[in-house]
Design an enzyme around this catalytic site. Structure first.
Site, PDB file in Angstrom:
ATOM      1  N   CYS A 165       0.800  -1.285   0.037  1.00  0.00           N
ATOM      2  CA  CYS A 165      -0.126   0.166   0.025  1.00  0.00           C
ATOM      3  C   CYS A 165       0.948   1.343   0.197  1.00  0.00           C
ATOM      4  O   CYS A 165       0.201   2.331   0.032  1.00  0.00           O
ATOM      5  CB  CYS A 165      -0.910  -0.065   1.417  1.00  0.00           C
ATOM      6  SG  CYS A 165      -1.858  -1.486   1.155  1.00  0.00           S
ATOM      7  N   HIS A 305      -2.539   8.091   6.282  1.00  0.00           N
ATOM      8  CA  HIS A 305      -2.951   6.961   5.733  1.00  0.00           C
ATOM      9  C   HIS A 305      -4.284   6.600   5.853  1.00  0.00           C
ATOM     10  O   HIS A 305      -4.821   6.062   5.015  1.00  0.00           O
ATOM     11  CB  HIS A 305      -1.713   5.831   6.112  1.00  0.00           C
ATOM     12  CG  HIS A 305      -1.821   4.547   5.394  1.00  0.00           C
ATOM     13  ND1 HIS A 305      -1.513   4.522   4.037  1.00  0.00           N
ATOM     14  CD2 HIS A 305      -2.039   3.288   5.872  1.00  0.00           C
ATOM     15  CE1 HIS A 305      -1.713   3.109   3.767  1.00  0.00           C
ATOM     16  NE2 HIS A 305      -1.840   2.454   4.782  1.00  0.00           N
ATOM     17  N   GLU A 316      -1.298   5.306  13.790  1.00  0.00           N
ATOM     18  CA  GLU A 316      -0.905   6.363  13.201  1.00  0.00           C
ATOM     19  C   GLU A 316      -1.479   7.516  13.933  1.00  0.00           C
ATOM     20  O   GLU A 316      -0.619   8.490  14.001  1.00  0.00           O
ATOM     21  CB  GLU A 316      -1.927   6.368  11.974  1.00  0.00           C
ATOM     22  CG  GLU A 316      -1.209   7.615  10.688  1.00  0.00           C
ATOM     23  CD  GLU A 316      -1.903   7.685   9.620  1.00  0.00           C
ATOM     24  OE1 GLU A 316      -1.386   8.416   8.850  1.00  0.00           O
ATOM     25  OE2 GLU A 316      -2.891   6.838   9.160  1.00  0.00           O
ATOM     26  N   LYS A 334      -9.354   8.007   2.145  1.00  0.00           N
ATOM     27  CA  LYS A 334      -9.895   6.580   1.964  1.00  0.00           C
ATOM     28  C   LYS A 334     -11.222   6.500   2.567  1.00  0.00           C
ATOM     29  O   LYS A 334     -11.953   5.687   2.224  1.00  0.00           O
ATOM     30  CB  LYS A 334      -8.798   5.823   2.871  1.00  0.00           C
ATOM     31  CG  LYS A 334      -7.414   5.580   2.072  1.00  0.00           C
ATOM     32  CD  LYS A 334      -6.737   4.434   2.821  1.00  0.00           C
ATOM     33  CE  LYS A 334      -5.298   4.353   2.094  1.00  0.00           C
ATOM     34  NZ  LYS A 334      -4.659   5.341   2.286  1.00  0.00           N
ATOM     35  N   HIS A 339      -9.734   1.895  -0.172  1.00  0.00           N
ATOM     36  CA  HIS A 339      -8.520   1.967  -0.074  1.00  0.00           C
ATOM     37  C   HIS A 339      -7.822   1.317  -1.532  1.00  0.00           C
ATOM     38  O   HIS A 339      -8.269  -0.001  -1.758  1.00  0.00           O
ATOM     39  CB  HIS A 339      -8.017   0.827   1.017  1.00  0.00           C
ATOM     40  CG  HIS A 339      -6.479   0.622   1.250  1.00  0.00           C
ATOM     41  ND1 HIS A 339      -5.549   1.176   0.355  1.00  0.00           N
ATOM     42  CD2 HIS A 339      -5.871   0.194   2.441  1.00  0.00           C
ATOM     43  CE1 HIS A 339      -4.230   1.254   1.044  1.00  0.00           C
ATOM     44  NE2 HIS A 339      -4.487   0.420   2.386  1.00  0.00           N
ATOM     45  N   PHE A 398       2.035  -3.392   3.912  1.00  0.00           N
ATOM     46  CA  PHE A 398       2.249  -4.637   4.257  1.00  0.00           C
ATOM     47  C   PHE A 398       3.761  -5.238   4.062  1.00  0.00           C
ATOM     48  O   PHE A 398       4.360  -4.553   2.923  1.00  0.00           O
ATOM     49  CB  PHE A 398       1.579  -5.639   3.808  1.00  0.00           C
ATOM     50  CG  PHE A 398       0.041  -5.851   4.242  1.00  0.00           C
ATOM     51  CD1 PHE A 398      -0.416  -5.020   5.531  1.00  0.00           C
ATOM     52  CD2 PHE A 398      -0.922  -6.681   3.954  1.00  0.00           C
ATOM     53  CE1 PHE A 398      -1.648  -5.294   5.936  1.00  0.00           C
ATOM     54  CE2 PHE A 398      -2.041  -6.852   4.139  1.00  0.00           C
ATOM     55  CZ  PHE A 398      -2.606  -5.945   5.374  1.00  0.00           C
TER      56      PHE A 398
END
Length: 410
Positions: A165, A305, A316, A334, A339, A398
């Protein structure tokens, strides 16, 4: 503090998102703050049967791409359309540039998963002779960069980073380095993804990463909300044109924003979970500030994010509160777009550029107020007018990939 490197100008933007084709469509959508998630017939029967799709069917997409679309996978088609818009927006014409000095860096996290599923079904039902000869070019993630380079006649360095991502943000960071080291004069950089497939959706659901609000898809993506329960699968592409600021000025191009720094790090902790304290992300954030030559207190705004997952948003939020205690404004696209995985970092970088340029911060969809434990100045309900000199765009993936971009007003 390290001296700031020569700034790189963002001279063009191109977006293809669940809001539709073009940068203006995406900008209007995030300002309206209405989540674009809807029931997806391709996911019927799965525990999660909704997504945020680009609203172009295959025929419409092929018409936009043109005569070579037959050989491209969906991620490549997205990237080609976004790149064309970005190059046009920058006022550049491929016929006029030195193609050997144009780099293409397009990140893609997962490649053509829908094509994998379709070709595997053909193999099992009809045998090897019915598998498409184009199966591999439509599947492998680097073909988005390859097809953009072909479409634009860009013959310089071509790269396809895959950092999950964070792929789109990694691509922008790599392009910045190519420009700074003199390996190209123009960089077409960003990310693309078209992984809203049954396999990917089931896999993310089994991980517990997806929202299960099947009764209300448009309320599913809710970054930093107390009742968030996961992200919404989405697809799209974002592309930026980057040039050295001096080169842009020499040709009379007005930058939309400046990319003044980035930080990149790896958690080396877990395949899918961040370490406690987000130490890797914090290192990336500090590196992005140092390279831009600014302090944490110079940051006016953060494009988070903000995946809407319980763990990511908690981690975050703690990171932002710790490193940026003066509470800069926060948005999280998002909530509207879902996403977009490998495309997210580039799409959100482009939206950060627009936020700086227009002095308007899009509100976070489906958020009335951040969870009580988060000490964040989240923009909610209505766009906020704010003079922004420096902003950060966060991307975490990831594998422990962390990328933070510093964008500033020219």
């Amino acid at each position: 503090m390290n001296p700031a490197p020569s700034p790189v100008a963002v001279t063009g933007l191109g977006l293809l998102t669940p809001a539709g084709e073009g940068t203006e469509a995406a900008w209007r959508a995030v300002l309206a703050a209405r989540c674009l998630a809807a029931r997806d017939t391709a996911l019927t029967g799965l525990p999660v049967d909704f997504s945020c799709r680009v609203p172009l069917d295959d025929k419409a997409l092929d018409r936009r791409v043109g005569r070579k679309s037959w050989r491209m996978g969906r991620p490549a088609k997205f990237a080609v359309l976004a790149a064309r818009e970005a190059v046009h927006d920058a006022g550049l014409t491929p016929a006029d540039w030195d193609s050997t000095r144009v780099a293409v860096v397009i990140g893609c996290g997962m490649g053509g998963l829908e094509e994998v599923e379709a070709q595997h079904l053909r193999l099992e039902q009809h045998g090897a002779h019915q598998v498409s000869a184009l199966a591999i070019p439509k599947i492998i993630p680097n073909l988005a960069a390859g097809e953009v380079a072909i479409d634009l006649d860009a013959r310089g360095i071509s790269l396809a980073p895959a950092t999950a991502c964070a792929s789109g943000a990694t691509a922008i960071a790599m392009a910045r380095d190519l420009l700074s080291t003199g390996l190209c004069d123009i960089a077409v950089a960003g990310g693309t993804e078209a992984a809203v497939s049954r396999l990917a959706t089931a896999g993310f659901w089994r991980m517990g990463a997806l929202s299960e609000r099947t009764h209300a898809p448009a309320e599913a993506s809710r970054p930093f909300a107390a009742d968030r329960d996961g992200f919404v699968m989405a697809e799209g592409a974002g592309v930026l044109v980057l040039e050295r600021a001096a080169d842009a000025a020499a040709r009379g191009a007005r930058p939309r924003a400046l990319l003044t720094g980035y930080g990149s790090s790896t958690d080396a902790h877990h395949p899918t979970a961040p370490p406690e304290g987000a130490t890797g992300a914090e290192a990336a954030l500090h590196a992005a500030l140092a390279e831009a030559g600014i302090s944490p207190y110079d940051v006016d705004h953060v494009n988070a994010h903000g995946t809407s997952t319980p763990l990511n948003d908690t981690t975050e939020a703690a990171l932002i509160s710790r490193v940026l205690p003066h509470r800069p404004s926060i948005t999280a696209p998002k909530g509207v777009l879902g996403h977009t995985l490998g495309a997210a970092g580039a799409i959100e970088a482009a939206l950060t550029v627009l936020t700086i340029q227009h002095r308007r911060i899009p509100p976070i969809a489906n958020l009335q107020a951040p969870a009580p434990e988060f000490d964040l100045d989240c923009v909610t309900k209505q766009p906020r007018t704010q003079d922004i000199h420096a902003a950060l765009s966060h991307s975490f993936g990831f594998g422990g990939h962390n990328v933070v971009l510093t964008l500033q007003r020219p």
